[in-house]
Structure formats: structure tokens, C-alpha cells
Enzyme design. Structure first.
Site: not given
Ligand code: F6R
Length: 608
Positions: A2, A27, A74, A100-101, A481, A485, A488, A504, A603
Site C-alpha cells: 500500500c 503500490r 492494495w 502499509n504492511g 516460462e 517471457k 512476449e 522426435h 495485463k
Molecule cells: C505473461 C503473463 C500472462 C498471464 C496470463 C494469466 O507474462 O503475464 O501470460 O500470466 O494472462 O493472467 P492471470 O494470472 O492474471 O490470470
């Protein structure tokens, strides 16, 4: 996470507090509030939603006064709501607190204060603080606060104002950040520098258990014993944009560096020494768990990759068969969900459309649903039967890093919990893993010190068309993963393969100069991975290995090695993913990409 602010000066506090909070919205932003000393009384305004809502309320009904505190939230304990918003006050409304905490022992403190006649009006841990101060208040706010903190376990940065001492603001911190801004005839407190930069560049950076007492006459720093502290002033040279990112160039990099703290916070109060894992409100009996014949883990993207690690962890520790699937596939394949199924959905945002649809469909079929999410009050947290929060704090960069790390931690916490209740894991085995889990934050910190090597690798390879990631077992989940990363944020084509699958088909793609990043942290599979590495090298690949510290035999085989500190084999994903996050980050930076907002991506994917 927060944000807190405070102001003492000659100007109206309200717009300064709101302006400061706007710089701390990174935050948290699910609710906001201020408390201001208005004509000798304490006036509190707080509401759920973005800061704009508070601003509109304050415009309609301004609060006048030159001393005040503010908060942008948050949620951790208690969903976002008006009554859970800060500031929190004692019943008489004479003491107001922003915090905050996390107060880990707040339930015990609530019970104790309850036995002394105190009443609570929110679900937050914070509400115990003004009431504790009230309990100890005998006319000296500083003294009452020093006594209150002796009762509190956990982390805090606290700002307090009191009707009976209307010319004063007091603050203290432990394990949560707090700075003091020193303006001309005006003073500030804040969780972070951006909140005060418009007014001053001179700040004190408070250390744990340092108190600050602010009046119009100036700032006094004290220890809890009341001794005055002589502290050096820190002069801020960053501009506001850099300051918001904590001096990092991008939120993504900042969030990568926040991972040790995010892991510590997620472990807090759940894994403590040798004690059995405790999951707040989640309490299953052995009989209830034995009823589950299968666990399904369902998620999207990075969260799905955390689920892949979760499968191995839960199968190994709790001996229940686990199926992992991508939500958009799972929901259309008529999965064999019954009332004996435990469905675990993982979602940072808690709003991903496909994940939410799986949750709803599975509930209808009788499954018990447990959500792992980072957002209190999100749709999945409201609709699941049980929730295990990851306490990563808000993740601003589109590419998930710290949320992913905490999702992994949630998988270990859950695996251990299920294993302990089902009695499928011995006390010794559980203790060994817990001891190692507690060491993970400092081991992640050690990896972050190797950034120059990763930067060099990125500078050499950022023009590559393709990058391949290879791994076996848990390393394969991390290869997936790492590959996600990279693609993307740098837009470099990349693929991840299980080492055993190479022959294969995929090996046909390897040619002279192809970059391969190979993970070999799983001792049992190491020799097999070395064979795979030799196979790609024979076809001309340049290989960077991610290996355990001390595995010197790999050095003669590959072009470069990044070592991760030794840990229990089941925990290596938390460490091995970090160099891959940094490789993706530096490759994207070399290419000039906007790492925080990669093209075509949002996001949170709230539509199908
Ligand atoms: C990749 C990324 C996405 C999310 C996916 C699920 O870096 O951030 O692949 O992981 O869109 O999102 P959440 O976790 O919010 O359901």
C-alpha cells in the site's frame, strides 16, 4: 503493498495528500482515504475504488486543515470496501492511522482488545493499531505508539495523528519502507520518494524502529527508548519518472528485483520454522482431503506454467494425481470433474475470463475450488470456496515476474499443507523443505548480482531470429516460462522443448549458430540433459546452460554457464527462472522494446 503519505505545514493538507497518493498508485489502487485535523477535530474521508473517487468526494465536501495522513490500498486482509479502507480509527475517532504492511498476529490482538471492550468495524489487520494506541494512550502519543508496537508482529510503516495532540504527526516503520520529506516550513512522510518530489529533494530514509515526530516546528527522529537520532539527509537526484520506478528503468526490472520481498511476504505466517503450514482460513481435515481423488490445476499463460510446477510438487508431497491444463482448453474438453475433485485455479489478476469460466463450470459440477490469486476482492477470490493469496503487491509490467514467483511459492505452501494434513510427508522431509524455502529470498538476491553476465549475453544475441529453451522435469516448466517471457517482451521467436522430445522433431530446427538455453538443475536428469546438449552442439548450436553452483563438468561442454545457488531439487524453479527473466528483459532492452507494455498484450485478459 500500500502507499502512505502524511503532511504537516501551512498549506491545505488535502490536495497535497491526494497528489502524493497519486504518485504511489503503483503500490495499490483499490481504495484510498485521508484523515485531517479539521478545526481541532479528526475528519476521515475514505472510499473503495481508484483515487479519483476520493478526489471527487473531497471536491464535493472539502476537508480543511494543515495536518493529515493519507493511504492508497492494495488489499491483503479484507476485500476492497469503504469500511476496510484506511485511515482506521479508534471507536471515539480520536486517533487515526494509515498502515502499509501486515500485522501477522492481528487475530490474537483483536481477541485481546475485544476482551477489554474494544469493538472492530472492518476486516483489516490495521484496525488493531489505533485501538492498541488508544489502549496505551495516557496523554503522550509517542509513548503510546512505542508501547503499541511492542505488541505487534509483522511488518509496518505507520502514520498516526491524534485529536488530543492536534499539532503532531508521528510515524514509525519496520520492514516496510518509509521516508520523511523536509520542505521549507513543511514536512512529509511517504512510503516512497515520488510522493514528495514535487515539494522537496531532501529526505530522511528511515530504518526499522525509527520514529519520526513532526510538528510545525520541525522533525525529530527518535529510537523506541526516546533517544534522539542524528541522521544524515539524503539528497534525491532522480527525476519523478525514475523515482516512481524506484530508480529502475522499467517497472518490469523493478518487479524482478522485488521478488525476494514478494517471496518473503507470501511465506509470512504460513511457513514459520518447524511449525505445521498454516493457511489462514483454509482448514481441511484429513478425511476431507482423502475424499479428493484428483486435483486439477487450471490457469493461463505464466500462471499455467506455475501450475506445471504445482503438479510435480503436489504429486510428490501429497501423493494425489494432478492434472494441469490451460483454462481455454480445459473448459471445452468436458473434463471429468466430480464432487471428489479439487480444482486449483491460479490467476494473478483474478479476472482472466477463461480461468473464471472454468471455476464457475467446475463449481456447478460439484468440485471444491481453491483460488491462488494476487488480488483481494477479484472475481476468482469472491467465487472460489477457498483463497490462498500471493502477496506480491501490484504488478504493473504486463510480463509477469514477481507474481509468478509467488505463485510458485503458493504451490510449495499448498503441497506441504496437503502433505502434512494427509500425512503423506514425514516431519523430517517437511522440515528440510521449509528450511530451504526460507533461504530462497536471499538466494534470489544472489542471482540478481549476476546481471552483468546476463546483460553481456543479451548484447551478443539480441539480433537472433530464434532462441530455443530445453529442460527436463521441473526444468521443462521453467523452459516454457523463459521462452514465454522472451517472446512476449523482445518479440524474438522462441520455443521450449522437453529435452527428451528433441529427437522426435525439434532437432531439425537446430543449425549453425542457433542459440539454445539449456536448464540442468535436476541432478537425476543431468546426464540425460548433457546428452541433449551435446546433440544440439554437434549440429552447430551455441549453448548457455543454467546449472547448479559447483556443477563444473558442464563448463567444458557449453559456451557459457549461469550458476544458481544450490537448493532442494524441488525448489530450483524459484531460482532458475530469474536469469531467464533477466535475459528476456535485457534482450528486449537491446532491441529498444517497451518492456512494460509489449505490443498487442494486455495485463489482464478479461474477454475470451
Ligand atoms: C505473461 C503473463 C500472462 C498471464 C496470463 C494469466 O507474462 O503475464 O501470460 O500470466 O494472462 O493472467 P492471470 O494470472 O492474471 O490470470
Amino acid at each position: 503493498m500500500c502507499g502512505i503519505v502524511g503532511y504537516v505545514g501551512n498549506r491545505e493538507a488535502s490536495p497535497i495528500l491526494v497528489e502524493g497518493l497519486s504518485k504511489l498508485e503503483y503500490r495499490g489502487y483499490d481504495s484510498a482515504g485521508v484523515a485531517i485535523i479539521e478545526n481541532g477535530d479528526l475528519t476521515v474521508k475514505r472510499c473503495k475504488g481508484r483515487l479519483k473517487n476520493l478526489e471527487n468526494n473531497l471536491q464535493k465536501k472539502p476537508v480543511k486543515g494543515t495536518i493529515g495522513i493519507g493511504h492508497t490500498r492494495w488489499a491483503t486482509h479484507g476485500e476492497p470496501s469503504d469500511s476496510n479502507s484506511h485511515p482506521h480509527s479508534n471507536a471515539e475517532g480520536t486517533i487515526s492511522v494509515v498502515h502499509n504492511g501486515i500485522i501477522e498476529n492481528y487475530i490474537k490482538l483483536r481477541e485481546w482488545l475485544g476482551s477489554k471492550g474494544y469493538k472492530f468495524y472492518s476486516e483489516t489487520d490495521t484496525e488493531v493499531i489505533p485501538n492498541l494506541i488508544d489502549y496505551y494512550y495516557k496523554g503522550d502519543l509517542f509513548e503510546a505508539l512505542t508501547k503499541a508496537i511492542t505488541k505487534m508482529e509483522g511488518s509496518y510503516a505507520i502514520g498516526v495523528i491524534c485529536k488530543n495532540e492536534p499539532d503532531k504527526l508521528i510515524a514509525v516503520r519496520k520492514d516496510s519502507p518509509l521516508i520523511v520529506g523536509l520542505g521549507k516550513d513543511e514536512f512529509f512522510i511517504a512510503s516512497d520518494i515520488p510522493a514528495v518530489l514535487e515539494y522537496t529533494r531532501e529526505v530522511y530514509l528511515l530504518e526499522d524502529k525509527e520514529f519520526v515526530i513532526i510538528t510545525n516546528d520541525g522533525v525529530t527522529l527518535k529510537t523506541e527508548d526516546g533517544e534522539v537520532i542524528d541522521k544524515e539527509i539524503f539528497h534525491v537526484t532522480w527525476d519523478i519518472d525514475a523515482a516512481e520506478k524506484g530508480g529502475f528503468e522499467d517497472f518490469m526490472l523493478k518487479e524482478v528485483y522485488e521478488q525476494p520481498k514478494a517471496i518473503r511476504d507470501t511465506l509470512t505466517s504460513r511457513i514459520a520454522g518447524d511449525a505445521k503450514v498454516s493457511l489462514e482460513n483454509i482448514k481441511f481435515t484429513k478425511e476431507e482431503l482423502d475424499k479428493f481423488d484428483r486435483v486439477f490445476i487450471v490457469a493461463c499463460g505464466t500462471a499455467y506454467h506455475a501450475g506445471l510446477v504445482g503438479k510435480t510438487v503436489i504429486e510428490n508431497l501429497a501423493k494425489i494425481p494432478v492434472e494441469v491444463d490451460i483454462a481455454s482448453e480445459f473448459r471445452y474438453r468436458q473434463p471429468l470433474i466430480t464432487k471428489n475433485s479439487l480444482l486449483i485455479v491460479i490467476s494473478q489478476s483474478g479476472e482472466t475470463a477463461d480461468t473464471l469460466a472454468v471455476l464457475r463450470d467446475s463449481k456447478k459440477l460439484g468440485a471444491t475450488v481453491l483460488a491462488v490469486t494476487n488480488v483481494v476482492g477479484s472475481s476468482v477470490s469472491r467465487e472460489a470456496h477457498h483463497v490462498l493469496y500471493t502477496w506480491a503487491g501490484p504488478e504493473i509490467a504486463v510480463a509477469s515476474t514477481k507474481a509468478y514467483e509467488t505463485q510458485l511459492i503458493a504451490m510449495y505452501i499448498l503441497g506441504l499443507y496437503l502433505g502434512e494434513v494427509k500425512e503423506t510427508i514425514s516431519k523430517e522431509e517437511s522440515s528440510i523443505i521449509k528450511e530451504e524455502i526460507a533461504n530462497l529470498p536471499s538466494k534470489v538476491e544472489m542471482i540478481l548480482t549476476q546481471k552483468e553476465e546476463l546483460q553481456k549475453f543479451a548484447a551478443k544475441n539480441y539480433m537472433d531470429k530464434d532462441v530455443f529453451f530445453l529442460g527436463r522435469g521441473l526444468d521443462y516448466a521453467i523452459a516454457l516460462e523463459g521462452s514465454l517471457k522472451l517472446k512476449e517482451i523482445s518479440y524474438i521467436h522462441s520455443e521450449a522443448y522437453a529435452g527428451g522430445e528433441l529427437k522426435h522433431g525439434p532437432i531439425a530446427l537446430i543449425e549453425k549458430g542457433t542459440v539454445v538455453i539449456a536448464l540442468l538443475t535436476q541432478d537425476k536428469l543431468k546426464d540425460k540433459m548433457i546428452s541433449n546438449i551435446r546433440e544440439v552442439i554437434t549440429r552447430g548450436a551455441k549453448v548457455l546452460a543454467i546449472a547448479n553452483e559447483g556443477d563444473k563438468d558442464i563448463e567444458g561442454v557449453v559456451d557459457g554457464v549461469i550458476y544458481i545457488p544450490n537448493t532442494n531439487p524441488i525448489l530450483t524453479p524459484v531460482l532458475s527462472v530469474v536469469p531467464l527473466q533477466l535475459i528476456a528483459y535485457y534482450m528486449a532492452k537491446e532491441k529498444g522494446c517497451d518492456v512494460d507494455k509489449p505490443r498487442n498484450l494486455a495485463k489482464s485478459v478479461t474477454v475470451e
